[in-house]
Design a protein around this motif. Structure first.
Motif, PDB file in Angstrom:
ATOM      1  N   SER C  28       0.799  -1.230   0.000  1.00 12.30           N
ATOM      2  CA  SER C  28       0.000   0.000   0.000  1.00 12.30           C
ATOM      3  C   SER C  28       0.832   1.281   0.000  1.00 12.30           C
ATOM      4  CB  SER C  28      -0.930   0.016   1.216  1.00 12.30           C
ATOM      5  OG  SER C  28      -1.822  -1.073   1.174  1.00 12.30           O
ATOM      6  N   THR C  31       6.894   4.730   4.022  1.00 13.24           N
ATOM      7  CA  THR C  31       7.102   5.886   4.907  1.00 13.24           C
ATOM      8  C   THR C  31       8.537   5.883   5.434  1.00 13.24           C
ATOM      9  OG1 THR C  31       4.797   5.969   5.620  1.00 13.24           O
ATOM     10  CG2 THR C  31       6.403   6.901   7.129  1.00 13.24           C
ATOM     11  N   THR C  65       5.768  10.187   3.108  1.00 11.60           N
ATOM     12  CA  THR C  65       4.954   8.998   2.858  1.00 11.60           C
ATOM     13  C   THR C  65       4.518   9.004   1.400  1.00 11.60           C
ATOM     14  OG1 THR C  65       4.089   9.079   5.119  1.00 11.60           O
ATOM     15  CG2 THR C  65       2.865   7.750   3.547  1.00 11.60           C
ATOM     16  N   PHE C  93      -1.040  -5.440   2.784  1.00 15.83           N
ATOM     17  CA  PHE C  93      -1.860  -6.516   3.354  1.00 15.83           C
ATOM     18  C   PHE C  93      -1.984  -7.661   2.363  1.00 15.83           C
ATOM     19  CE2 PHE C  93      -4.596  -3.434   1.269  1.00 15.83           C
ATOM     20  CZ  PHE C  93      -5.456  -4.210   0.507  1.00 15.83           C
TER      21      PHE C  93
ATOM     22  N   ASN D  69     -11.279   8.384  -0.064  1.00 19.90           N
ATOM     23  CA  ASN D  69     -11.495   6.943  -0.237  1.00 19.90           C
ATOM     24  C   ASN D  69     -12.251   6.290   0.916  1.00 19.90           C
ATOM     25  OD1 ASN D  69     -10.215   6.916  -2.757  1.00 19.90           O
ATOM     26  ND2 ASN D  69      -8.207   6.846  -1.788  1.00 19.90           N
TER      27      ASN D  69
ATOM     28  N   SER E  28      -8.469   3.955   5.531  1.00 21.18           N
ATOM     29  CA  SER E  28      -8.294   4.783   4.332  1.00 21.18           C
ATOM     30  C   SER E  28      -7.242   5.876   4.478  1.00 21.18           C
ATOM     31  CB  SER E  28      -9.629   5.420   3.937  1.00 21.18           C
ATOM     32  OG  SER E  28     -10.593   4.430   3.655  1.00 21.18           O
ATOM     33  N   SER E  29      -7.323   6.635   5.572  1.00 21.74           N
ATOM     34  CA  SER E  29      -6.356   7.726   5.678  1.00 21.74           C
ATOM     35  C   SER E  29      -6.176   8.232   7.097  1.00 21.74           C
ATOM     36  CB  SER E  29      -6.745   8.877   4.759  1.00 21.74           C
ATOM     37  OG  SER E  29      -7.956   9.437   5.165  1.00 21.74           O
ATOM     38  N   THR E  31      -5.247  11.928   9.406  1.00 21.31           N
ATOM     39  CA  THR E  31      -5.203  13.395   9.375  1.00 21.31           C
ATOM     40  C   THR E  31      -4.824  13.931  10.749  1.00 21.31           C
ATOM     41  OG1 THR E  31      -6.875  13.577   7.646  1.00 21.31           O
ATOM     42  CG2 THR E  31      -6.643  15.465   9.082  1.00 21.31           C
ATOM     43  N   LEU E  55       3.291   3.949   9.459  1.00 21.88           N
ATOM     44  CA  LEU E  55       2.313   3.952   8.364  1.00 21.88           C
ATOM     45  C   LEU E  55       2.338   5.268   7.599  1.00 21.88           C
ATOM     46  CD1 LEU E  55      -0.823   2.273   9.981  1.00 21.88           C
ATOM     47  CD2 LEU E  55       1.167   1.215   8.882  1.00 21.88           C
ATOM     48  N   CYS E  56       2.571   6.361   8.311  1.00 25.26           N
ATOM     49  CA  CYS E  56       2.696   7.652   7.625  1.00 25.26           C
ATOM     50  C   CYS E  56       3.296   8.663   8.575  1.00 25.26           C
ATOM     51  CB  CYS E  56       1.349   8.155   7.102  1.00 25.26           C
ATOM     52  SG  CYS E  56       0.187   8.632   8.383  1.00 25.26           S
ATOM     53  N   THR E  65      -2.568  15.339   5.792  1.00 19.90           N
ATOM     54  CA  THR E  65      -3.391  14.154   5.544  1.00 19.90           C
ATOM     55  C   THR E  65      -2.592  13.184   4.694  1.00 19.90           C
ATOM     56  OG1 THR E  65      -5.407  15.506   5.541  1.00 19.90           O
ATOM     57  CG2 THR E  65      -5.575  13.335   4.554  1.00 19.90           C
ATOM     58  N   SER E  66      -2.716  11.906   4.983  1.00 19.51           N
ATOM     59  CA  SER E  66      -2.011  10.905   4.188  1.00 19.51           C
ATOM     60  C   SER E  66      -2.926   9.730   3.904  1.00 19.51           C
ATOM     61  CB  SER E  66      -0.780  10.407   4.948  1.00 19.51           C
ATOM     62  OG  SER E  66      -0.117   9.404   4.208  1.00 19.51           O
ATOM     63  N   PRO E  67      -2.977   9.268   2.640  1.00 16.06           N
ATOM     64  CA  PRO E  67      -3.720   8.041   2.357  1.00 16.06           C
ATOM     65  C   PRO E  67      -2.972   6.845   2.946  1.00 16.06           C
ATOM     66  CG  PRO E  67      -2.564   8.780   0.387  1.00 16.06           C
ATOM     67  CD  PRO E  67      -2.345   9.835   1.438  1.00 16.06           C
ATOM     68  N   LEU E  68      -3.716   5.832   3.405  1.00 12.78           N
ATOM     69  CA  LEU E  68      -3.071   4.647   3.966  1.00 12.78           C
ATOM     70  C   LEU E  68      -3.439   3.388   3.172  1.00 12.78           C
ATOM     71  CD1 LEU E  68      -3.578   5.409   7.750  1.00 12.78           C
ATOM     72  CD2 LEU E  68      -1.496   5.693   6.408  1.00 12.78           C
ATOM     73  N   ASN E  69      -4.733   3.218   2.915  1.00 13.49           N
ATOM     74  CA  ASN E  69      -5.198   2.085   2.104  1.00 13.49           C
ATOM     75  C   ASN E  69      -4.720   0.723   2.610  1.00 13.49           C
ATOM     76  OD1 ASN E  69      -6.651   3.760   0.341  1.00 13.49           O
ATOM     77  ND2 ASN E  69      -4.785   4.259  -0.772  1.00 13.49           N
ATOM     78  N   LEU E  70      -4.941   0.500   3.876  1.00 11.83           N
ATOM     79  CA  LEU E  70      -4.573  -0.787   4.470  1.00 11.83           C
ATOM     80  C   LEU E  70      -5.832  -1.576   4.847  1.00 11.83           C
ATOM     81  CD1 LEU E  70      -1.688   0.513   6.716  1.00 11.83           C
ATOM     82  CD2 LEU E  70      -1.461  -0.996   4.737  1.00 11.83           C
TER      83      LEU E  70
END
Lengths: 111, 111, 111, 111, 111
Positions: C28, C31, C65, C93, D69, E28-29, E31, E55-56, E65-70
């Motif tokens: 995904s 970082t 990131t 994942f 998202n 998802s993200s 912030t 993760l970020c 803000t950062s997308p994570l998508n995990l």
């Protein structure tokens, strides 16, 4: 086919119409076209007669590309327009809705 | 197999052709290659004889990676090119369209 | 189980091998780890004996990131490495490929 | 139909209610509306009586668009609000849950 | 229900436990919460007794803000923590794993 791309020039809205052969459209991202302005360009989208919605704001030399991740499958016309000095390139793809693809796509089922 | 990656050098377009064994290609992102220029590099994509579309604009020391999230499955040739001084690395993956995978992938069905 | 994470240190590549119990891996994002350098760190990926591809470039105090959105399911070894002074944390994942999950996951089918 | 968009003005929360005809909502991204303030605007979301959660923080002339998202399918009311001087445009789409679409969408199954 | 959100305060880890009624979680993200510090805050995740993974990294007034998508579906406890002065809001959603949803979701199958 899958890829979809269009350059939307400032003051010249682009109209997207649903085509059942092509199916649902995924709009992936927007990128500034060429130009020397340092002012931002905003991409807007309007469906039918609804008021325009800002999809992204592109800032020269700072943020020139933005993910959008939208989908369109409406019968109404979808109008993409640019507010600002520079044209914007939109890119995305069609999912494809061809019945004949159905069996072939079995392996694609996971995503 | 799944991962797909290629370095596209300035002035040397890369041509992607559909391969039914590999299936639909997901183009995930673009990252600047090595170089000392501080000028931006733009990734373009052209399908068949259509005009090129800007996919992203990479700015050294500011924004060196951009998500793309595009998909390609066309019979036509897809040409990726770079406008700017620095090469760009494209990365993505194949969904896989092998019939034999179909049953194995049952657990992947959800995403 | 689903989450996958690893810290890749500069000069110490991490090798990912496919495990049929775990299935297809979604990578995904990346970082920066801890460190005081202000120089960028690039994440590279190499499958089998193919040349490395830059996946992202992380800039301390600017862009720490980056989304990657890649997938790996190859029999070949996948080598992740870092070019630069600072370690990078990769997160993602597994989709899960367990036959027993198949029926349970019916509700997950939509995404 | 698929596209969903709304402008949320500062101090005027927008309430989203689930509609079984429209189905699950994907909230793709947020973009600053017009305004001359250089202060940040934060998008918050609250489901039912739960405390608000910051979804993104938009910074004028720096980061004016943010991917979100997220997905919403709850019976409870979902309240989107903006903390800051500038309105925010939210964009996304409905997956569509119409039974009649079911067969037609076979080709879309892969993503 | 679908939306999931939590504020993780510095020094107060949040523990996520799998709930079969809610199913697989998509994160998802992230912030930044409110605060006046200009130092970065890092979100970490640890599954069971594994070492934490970054993760970020969120940078005040630069990248908030950062997308994570995990995705998380493990039996082990998942611990989210923040290293830095400012709290972080995490947002995401549940895919939903209710058997009864299975047929209703037919139209959602494509994504």
């Amino acid at each position: 086919m899958a890829f979809w791309g269009v350059e939307v020039k400032a003051g010249k809205p682009f109209i997207h119409r649903f085509d059942s052969q092509l199916g649902r459209l995924r709009l992936s991202s927007a990128t500034l076209g060429s130009g020397s302005s340092n002012k931002k360009s905003i991409v807007q989208c309007s469906v039918g007669s609804n008021p325009p919605i800002n999809l992204c704001s592109l800032l020269p030399e700072k943020v020139e590309t933005s993910p959008l991740n939208l989908e369109f499958e409406e019968d109404d016309e979808v109008t993409f327009s640019v507010v600002g000095p520079t044209s914007v390139h939109l890119s995305g793809f069609y999912y494809g809705e061809n019945e004949d693809d159905c069996e072939d796509r079995c392996g694609l089922d996971h995503y």
